[in-house]
Design a protein around this motif. Sequence first.
Motif, PDB file in Angstrom:
ATOM      1  N   MET A  12       0.830  -1.198   0.000  1.00 12.84           N
ATOM      2  CA  MET A  12       0.000   0.000   0.000  1.00 12.84           C
ATOM      3  C   MET A  12       0.871   1.257   0.000  1.00 12.84           C
ATOM      4  O   MET A  12       0.402   2.350   0.337  1.00 12.84           O
ATOM      5  N   THR A  13       2.133   1.088  -0.387  1.00 16.24           N
ATOM      6  CA  THR A  13       2.988   2.257  -0.618  1.00 16.24           C
ATOM      7  C   THR A  13       3.424   2.300  -2.079  1.00 16.24           C
ATOM      8  O   THR A  13       4.531   2.738  -2.398  1.00 16.24           O
ATOM      9  N   GLN A  14       2.550   1.819  -2.936  1.00 17.33           N
ATOM     10  CA  GLN A  14       2.742   1.928  -4.385  1.00 17.33           C
ATOM     11  C   GLN A  14       2.016   3.214  -4.794  1.00 17.33           C
ATOM     12  O   GLN A  14       0.800   3.217  -4.964  1.00 17.33           O
ATOM     13  N   TRP A  15       2.739   4.281  -4.919  1.00 17.34           N
ATOM     14  CA  TRP A  15       2.086   5.585  -5.074  1.00 17.34           C
ATOM     15  C   TRP A  15       1.337   5.714  -6.392  1.00 17.34           C
ATOM     16  O   TRP A  15       0.567   6.639  -6.590  1.00 17.34           O
ATOM     17  N   ARG A  16       1.566   4.800  -7.275  1.00 13.09           N
ATOM     18  CA  ARG A  16       0.762   4.698  -8.494  1.00 13.09           C
ATOM     19  C   ARG A  16       0.197   3.282  -8.545  1.00 13.09           C
ATOM     20  O   ARG A  16       0.930   2.317  -8.563  1.00 13.09           O
ATOM     21  N   HIS A  17      -1.149   3.159  -8.531  1.00 12.49           N
ATOM     22  CA  HIS A  17      -1.785   1.847  -8.502  1.00 12.49           C
ATOM     23  C   HIS A  17      -1.217   0.951  -9.601  1.00 12.49           C
ATOM     24  O   HIS A  17      -1.018   1.390 -10.741  1.00 12.49           O
ATOM     25  N   LEU A  18      -0.980  -0.309  -9.254  1.00  8.86           N
ATOM     26  CA  LEU A  18      -0.362  -1.224 -10.212  1.00  8.86           C
ATOM     27  C   LEU A  18      -0.872  -2.641  -9.999  1.00  8.86           C
ATOM     28  O   LEU A  18      -1.012  -3.113  -8.864  1.00  8.86           O
ATOM     29  N   PHE A  19      -1.158  -3.307 -11.124  1.00 13.44           N
ATOM     30  CA  PHE A  19      -1.485  -4.735 -11.104  1.00 13.44           C
ATOM     31  C   PHE A  19      -0.706  -5.406 -12.226  1.00 13.44           C
ATOM     32  O   PHE A  19      -0.785  -4.993 -13.388  1.00 13.44           O
ATOM     33  N   SER A  20       0.053  -6.435 -11.889  1.00 11.99           N
ATOM     34  CA  SER A  20       0.838  -7.139 -12.895  1.00 11.99           C
ATOM     35  C   SER A  20       1.052  -8.580 -12.460  1.00 11.99           C
ATOM     36  O   SER A  20       1.483  -8.831 -11.327  1.00 11.99           O
ATOM     37  N   ILE A  21       0.765  -9.513 -13.354  1.00 10.29           N
ATOM     38  CA  ILE A  21       1.044 -10.921 -13.095  1.00 10.29           C
ATOM     39  C   ILE A  21       1.711 -11.513 -14.326  1.00 10.29           C
ATOM     40  O   ILE A  21       1.277 -11.293 -15.457  1.00 10.29           O
ATOM     41  N   GLU A  22       2.806 -12.223 -14.093  1.00  7.25           N
ATOM     42  CA  GLU A  22       3.574 -12.850 -15.164  1.00  7.25           C
ATOM     43  C   GLU A  22       3.615 -14.355 -14.929  1.00  7.25           C
ATOM     44  O   GLU A  22       3.878 -14.799 -13.803  1.00  7.25           O
ATOM     45  N   VAL A  23       3.373 -15.103 -15.987  1.00  7.97           N
ATOM     46  CA  VAL A  23       3.433 -16.560 -15.910  1.00  7.97           C
ATOM     47  C   VAL A  23       4.368 -17.045 -17.016  1.00  7.97           C
ATOM     48  O   VAL A  23       4.096 -16.818 -18.198  1.00  7.97           O
TER      49      VAL A  23
END
Length: 333
Positions: free
Chosen positions: A216-227
């Motif tokens: 919750m200290t990601q000052w820019r919202h981010l979602f990433s998943i790598e497979v």
Amino acid sequence: MGRIRADSVKGHADVKVTKVFDSYDTSPCEYQRAATAQEIIDDPDIDAVFVCLPNHLNKDTTISALRAGKHVFCEKPPAFNAAEVREIQAAEIAAGKVLMYGFNHRHHDAVVKMHELIRSGRYGKILWMRGRYGKSVDNNYLNTWRANQKLAGGGILIDQGIHMLDLFLYLSKGSFDEIHALVSSRYWNIADVEDNVFAIMRDSNTGVEASLHSTMTQWRHLFSIEVFLERGYMVLNGLKTSSNSYGDEELTVALNRSTAPAATWEDEERFKYHTDNSWDREADAFLHAITGGQGATIGTSEQALQVMDVIDRIYSNKRRESSQLYDTLNGGR
């Protein structure tokens, strides 16, 4: 969440939203308001309930509804730990009713596509996965129930990271029995409510490894998943939401490239999703589980138990490291 869930089911011809309860929002709405949650649970004309409550109420409300003979859809987390999920499962078995949990990210278009491609076998077995899921909060967060461990059960991991863990388990169709984690609250400094988790996990049966950063200290919202698989890879960046905080979902897929350094990016496929269909898809799954008579197959209590077991193990790292730090500061006593 209650409004979102109500909207997702009201379009079905065989479903009627009968009553709603909200202890905070008492403004006029299109549905009849119950005086208490128990009024909904006790109503003999209601077949199913959606539990969209602060975390500490999920377990007891779900058990109460099951015992009253209701089908139940409950938001995550199911409870505060795996032992409490087992209590819920006992009530589920005794009731013989459908119980489904809101692991909503499974129902996003890009994740559905990833799951289909992985199951096709074209890309071989999964080798490893990496997930980053972060958001920014402000001082107002400190005044909410989420900043209270007794009400929330934890911090960013049980709030948001739980979705990434669930995706790891869902896509790999496995489990993680080797877990190492760092759990901290160095910026917001809330007791027992972590603002960052770094976790590394391995399934000793398959060898699949995964790393998670939940923050919750990601000052820019981010979602990433790598497979990454034996014969290719899939990378999902962004997650379509109503706030659009994480941007559009963009899934990149490719088979293994030619030998480096001649490898190119030209063989990648890109899939972009601009609409969030996850809520409707999830509602359809719940209603089909009821009317189809076969029970839930996605978001099951067993899947909820599996992810909560991983969360227990991650949080146990925090307790162990805190104890070690205490011993160090006190000369090993």
